[in-house]
Scaffold this active site. Structure first.
Site, short mmCIF file in Angstrom:
data_model
loop_
_atom_site.label_atom_id
_atom_site.label_comp_id
_atom_site.label_asym_id
_atom_site.label_seq_id
_atom_site.Cartn_x
_atom_site.Cartn_y
_atom_site.Cartn_z
N HIS A 135 52.00 37.19 40.50
CA HIS A 135 52.69 37.90 39.43
C HIS A 135 54.22 37.89 39.53
O HIS A 135 54.87 38.78 38.96
CB HIS A 135 52.24 39.38 39.41
CG HIS A 135 50.80 39.59 39.03
ND1 HIS A 135 49.76 38.87 39.56
CD2 HIS A 135 50.22 40.48 38.18
CE1 HIS A 135 48.62 39.30 39.05
NE2 HIS A 135 48.87 40.26 38.23
N GLY A 186 50.34 33.21 36.68
CA GLY A 186 48.93 33.59 36.53
C GLY A 186 48.75 34.74 35.55
O GLY A 186 47.69 34.89 34.96
N HIS A 187 49.76 35.55 35.38
CA HIS A 187 49.70 36.68 34.43
C HIS A 187 50.83 36.51 33.43
O HIS A 187 51.99 36.74 33.74
CB HIS A 187 49.83 38.02 35.16
CG HIS A 187 49.46 39.20 34.30
ND1 HIS A 187 49.84 39.33 32.98
CD2 HIS A 187 48.74 40.31 34.59
CE1 HIS A 187 49.37 40.48 32.50
NE2 HIS A 187 48.70 41.08 33.45
N HIS A 264 41.14 37.49 31.44
CA HIS A 264 41.81 38.79 31.56
C HIS A 264 42.43 39.18 30.21
O HIS A 264 43.23 38.45 29.64
CB HIS A 264 42.89 38.65 32.63
CG HIS A 264 43.53 39.93 33.03
ND1 HIS A 264 44.63 40.45 32.39
CD2 HIS A 264 43.23 40.81 34.02
CE1 HIS A 264 44.99 41.58 32.97
NE2 HIS A 264 44.15 41.83 33.96
N GLU A 316 38.69 42.52 34.43
CA GLU A 316 39.34 43.10 33.23
C GLU A 316 39.34 42.10 32.08
O GLU A 316 40.37 41.85 31.46
CB GLU A 316 40.76 43.53 33.59
CG GLU A 316 40.84 44.34 34.88
CD GLU A 316 42.23 44.86 35.21
OE1 GLU A 316 43.17 44.06 35.15
OE2 GLU A 316 42.36 46.06 35.50
N GLU A 332 40.89 48.34 28.54
CA GLU A 332 42.09 48.85 29.20
C GLU A 332 43.16 49.26 28.18
O GLU A 332 43.36 48.59 27.18
CB GLU A 332 42.64 47.74 30.11
CG GLU A 332 43.84 48.17 30.90
CD GLU A 332 44.42 47.05 31.77
OE1 GLU A 332 43.71 46.06 32.03
OE2 GLU A 332 45.59 47.19 32.18
N CYS A 334 46.29 49.01 28.38
CA CYS A 334 47.27 47.94 28.21
C CYS A 334 46.77 46.83 27.29
O CYS A 334 47.57 46.20 26.59
CB CYS A 334 47.62 47.31 29.56
SG CYS A 334 48.69 48.34 30.57
N CYS A 412 49.87 50.08 35.61
CA CYS A 412 50.45 49.35 34.49
C CYS A 412 50.41 50.17 33.20
O CYS A 412 51.32 50.08 32.39
CB CYS A 412 49.69 48.03 34.28
SG CYS A 412 47.91 48.20 34.26
N CYS A 413 49.32 50.93 33.00
CA CYS A 413 49.12 51.55 31.69
C CYS A 413 50.09 52.68 31.35
O CYS A 413 50.65 52.67 30.24
CB CYS A 413 47.67 52.03 31.57
SG CYS A 413 46.46 50.70 31.73
#
Lengths: 643, 643
Positions: A135, A186-187, A264, A316, A332, A334, A412-413
């Site tokens: 990340h 990757g994200h 994801h 996720e 989620e 997010c 994160c959220c």
């Protein structure tokens, strides 16, 4: 070319009603509270370590890194949220606090521009060595978004300079050149952040880099495979890539070949957001079409009735089309924010009311459910059905919380909700080439220019509890422009008035279009009748077969144990049962409830029986899903059996 | 005192009809096929390594241990099954093969009696060091069962001597003495095995040891905690003990304090089986009551309609009461065999038809579903609903197979099915103090003694496809005894005839009781009408709310895609729909199907809609759940929505 089409945040002010109340909560409570969390000053919350990590990296204190390798991003999202708050509500104390924090961040940044406290403090030798899992570019993206927000809000370049330096390092490091790394994160997140940076700085190279990351993704030879080999890995993928492999990261094939959402969910939505941004800015019709295709697949096959996406907790992820289980909904917060982000961006490509409908559905239901009424606790996972004893015991529900919690190890959220609500004005309406389009109905006002004439549009409404919105148009002088008001897809018979006279609606792609020379004091009334509706899922949604969701206006409803007793699954709703909506001022901050008469199947003598039990009449009360779990722990159920 | 109350296996012969067919399949196909699997001679099957491991341990070949640390138990269960086969169908080739294998096993046994190829070949220093996780006593238990079965079948002591030596080592090692280990096995099995050994050898010390293991389980200080500390562990439990901790092993509290079933389902059932055995043999009324209490909790709150238990895949565990999801049903084949084992043992405590009903439900549905029609592939996990694409994609279903497979890395189930079916006669009827009780209806005959008079009872039946059983009683001379015939709980109106004349039924605890002086050639007819029934679960079973299972006689039915098309969840069954049963000779080896007319909700235009779709009439065909997945891959669904 002007980017973006949202009005600048200070030009949109939510000042009364439901959404304004949530935005105020975020401003006055959530943002300060999260600052405490990020400083590890909240008893009982999982430790964040975010500020601590930067202080250590800046040499301001001794200590060790705490948290996950994307921990920095929580702080970045909070800075973004706090900056939006500054934009709409200037506050010298907060500004000074931000300045101090930014000074620490700048001190922590390495000479070449690198900035990531995990790698600086824990694995300095492994910079960019594991893009698949670590990340780094994702974290950089969030800092870039924060820098853009801080600059836009304050005009100060302090953080913008930091993130430009970081982005320039990334630009030197990644790309097709012989000395460059042909990789990507990757994200996804860096891509949409770079577009934002390009828009605010005019640096086209940032947009080029965003496009490079998107075009390079999933190409052969696969960068993640090369990289894993370089690390000496045996080719076995991490646990969360079960079933989808590199598709978990949308990296199994080139992005332009993706036919349906995969992997994801948050990553998929952030990728899609960047694709739409690039399609828009570069006028890339093929990318726009590809983005629309993915969006359609999401909306037609993968969207929860709450506007959430991504049912699979393990990784996720998105699942099979129509696989939308209620009790195991991961959904989620997010990911639903990602739905809002994509929908809003699509409105910049083409104004289509159906996309704004999805934005509204996600915002009013899945996203809002993520935040407690008091602004201090959060849901990460948003199931549509909870039996607390079962959710706590079953392993596949082990990420479900039956009550909101103050913070998460992977947090994160909460700051994502904060930055969304702190910038809600950007989602409520758009400046269009010939006027203004209103997407979300909320009490407040927008200031914009029609040609060179300043216009103030005031909206008076108690939406979503009431179905009327009264607009007052105040141009500095008479001026011609087009006002477009979204006609919610859930509304069968909207009614429009102009200065009190009923108007025939010119419905263009889901927006009522009013073009005229507007006079100061003109009034437009929009009425969107909100009867209680029974919403059914497509028959292919097996988890909702034979069931209905109650909806009124944009709000989807659920039953809670506190109102209806336990064993909510024993309740069924006769097809003929009358359902009434009623505003209850002292409930959940004031909300409309739905009441009626259901049937309750009694518990039996034996576990299995050939007897047909006689159900008893039972009163039913449904509350907005967004407001569930604000009255203690108990069962919750959204889909109701219809009999 | 005589143990057990089952007739010796050679005295019960199943020779025609459904159960006899399955038993013959096990005898002629399954047992030889599994022998190939255990010898790693089946292409495409997961490697067993069982025979190989023993050959290596015996010094007969070079090589390394293969498999899990309980690998030996697969072989032990197979020996048990093969021995039962020898008992009913003597076979010199099989006997010689067994003799050779037993010679290898005897050679592998260590001088002090220890026998476990994993520990002998891989961790010789860690014998008995990790009872919690390593299944050493469990494996020993299966060898003891095998030794008892081989001795009973053949009269040969070759394997019995081996296991007595092993049991004596265990007896010296474990117990309350100062030099003994106060431990017990993480996976129960040794307890019931020791009772069997005591029954066949008369060695009361084996029963004492079984009781010790049961009484010591879960006592404070907790042995597993002491042992973990001794191994230097940090107190963190293995992954599969999520939520239930040592309760996963029924070791969080003393067994006599257990109020409801907890933890790993097979372990729970094996523990309960041993508790019932000990309650019986020791006439321990308190233990009997405790066992009955646990059994009631299982049957009233935790039993699938298929007779399975243990819905939780993560740790193969029991869940909350009434939490019986269909698509995520773990319902391991071995756990249902555990249900059969406990039910049968309860009939020895008290003859209650309700317990035999549960035995029949588990046997005819969950257990039989574990075995393919051709005897060569198996299910370990037995869900009540499968959508193959979804089952393959969702992580919580990653242990679900959508088609039976030839073998498993952890292959407990296949030989467990084999040993059950090879000894089915022991489950079909009981010698009672005053005669004979028949629990399962199958075509064949039983030979027993009433007083000193030999009696032959012949049953002619096509049960469960037909509802009539004709008994012919052939005593060597007229003799008085009581014949008890189970009155299935699912049957509303059984009908009994004696020599053609209708009899009033004396229903004693679910058995029709006939006491008289029986004459050679007496005939008893039992008719148990089997209309198609709609079975409903208690309203607290939320996964089955508003749905019905179709049942006819003991067979529970399901829909398969091959008969009904895809999207089975779109089908619903009107309350008034007529359902007809029909025997189809060329389907699935000949079976009764249920046919009728259902409604199919069409797929919609939008994912969510306020429109009420108009369902179309659709023919419905249900087949026995036991026979599903014998015609290729496809959807399957047991619970049907009722409209």
């Amino acid at each position: 070319m002007s980017y973006p089409t949202s009005l600048p945040l200070p030009s949109v002010k939510l000042d009364h009603g439901f959404l304004a109340g949530r935005a105020r909560l975020v401003r006055d409570t959530v943002i300060p509270w999260q600052w405490e969390a990020l400083n590890d000053r909240i008893a009982g919350a999982e430790r964040s370590g975010c500020v601590h990590n930067f202080q250590v990296a800046a040499g301001e204190k001794a200590g060790k890194f705490h948290g996950l390798f994307w921990q920095d991003s929580d702080l970045a999202k909070w800075i973004e949220a706090a900056s939006y708050r500054l934009a709409t509500h200037p506050d010298a104390t907060l500004e000074a606090e931000l300045d101090r924090l930014i000074a620490t961040i700048a001190k922590a940044q390495q000479a070449d521009g690198y900035l990531n406290t995990y790698f600086q403090l824990v694995e300095p030798a492994n910079r960019w060595a594991n893009l698949r899992d670590c990340h780094e570019l994702y974290v950089a993206g969030h800092f870039i978004e924060a820098g853009v927000a801080h600059f836009t809000a304050t005009g100060q370049r302090s953080l913008l300079d930091v993130v430009c330096k970081l982005a320039d390092l990334i630009g030197r490091t990644f790309g097709p050149g012989p000395d460059q790394v042909p990789g990507y994160c990757g994200h996804e997140e860096i891509e949409l952040a770079l577009v934002k940076l390009a828009r605010v700085t005019g640096g086209e190279r940032y947009r080029d880099l965003a496009l490079y990351f998107i075009e390079q993704r999933g190409q052969s030879p696969n960068y993640f495979e090369l990289e894993a080999k370089r690390r000496g890995e045996d080719g076995k993928l991490p646990w969360h890539m079960h079933h989808d492999g590199l598709g978990t990261l949308q990296a199994a094939r080139p992005v332009r070949d993706l036919a349906e959402p995969v992997g994801h969910a948050v990553r998929m939505m952030y990728l899609l957001a960047a694709m739409i941004d690039l399609a828009h800015d570069r006028k890339d019709a093929a990318l726009a079409e590809q983005s629309r295709g993915l969006w359609s697949a999401i909306v037609q096959q993968h969207l929860y009735v709450t506007g959430g996406v991504g049912p699979e907790p393990h990784g996720e992820k998105f699942g099979e089309p129509f696989d939308l289980p209620a009790d195991r909904a991961y959904a989620e917060t997010c990911a639903a924010i990602g739905v809002v982000m994509c929908a809003r961006r699509l409105l910049d490509l083409d104004l289509r009311g159906a996309d704004a409908d999805v934005m509204e559905r996600a915002l009013y239901n899945n996203v809002l459910a993520g935040l407690a009424l008091d602004g201090r606790t959060y849901f990460y996972v948003n199931p549509l059905e909870v039996v607390p004893t079962v959710a706590k015991r079953r392993y596949e529900c082990h990420l479900v919380k039956t009550q909101r919690v103050p913070w998460f190890g992977c947090a994160c959220c909460p700051p994502n909700v904060a930055r969304l609500f702190a910038s809600l004005g950007a989602y409520a309406c758009s400046q269009t080439p010939d006027g203004l389009a209103v997407h979300l109905y909320a009490g407040g006002e927008a200031r914009f220019k029609a040609g060179n004439v300043p216009v103030r549009l005031r909206a008076q409404t108690e939406y979503p509890w009431q179905d009327r919105v009264e607009f007052r148009i105040e141009p500095a002088q008479a001026v011609e422009f087009t006002l477009q008001l979204r006609l919610p897809g859930w509304c069968r018979a909207p009614r429009l008035t102009l200065n009190g006279a009923v108007q025939e609606i010119e419905n263009v792609a889901g927006y009522a279009r009013l073009r005229r020379v507007w006079q100061p004091g003109d009034r437009v009334g929009l009425e969107v009748p909100m009867p209680v509706e029974r919403v059914r899922a497509d028959a292919r949604v097996f988890a909702a077969a034979g069931q209905v969701a109650l909806q009124r206006g944009p709000m989807v409803y659920c039953l809670e144990e506190v109102d209806n007793g336990p064993q909510l699954s024993a309740l069924s709703l006769p097809r003929t049962a009358k359902l009434e909506a009623r505003f209850v001022a002292d409930l959940l901050g004031g909300c409309v409830v739905i009441e009626g008469t259901a049937l309750r199947t009694p518990a039996g003598e034996a576990l299995y029986s050939t007897e047909t039990p006689t159900p008893a009449v039972a009163p039913l009360r449904a509350v907005p899903y967004a407001l569930w779990a604000n009255r203690g722990e108990g069962e919750m159920r959204l889909w109701l059996r219809e009999t």
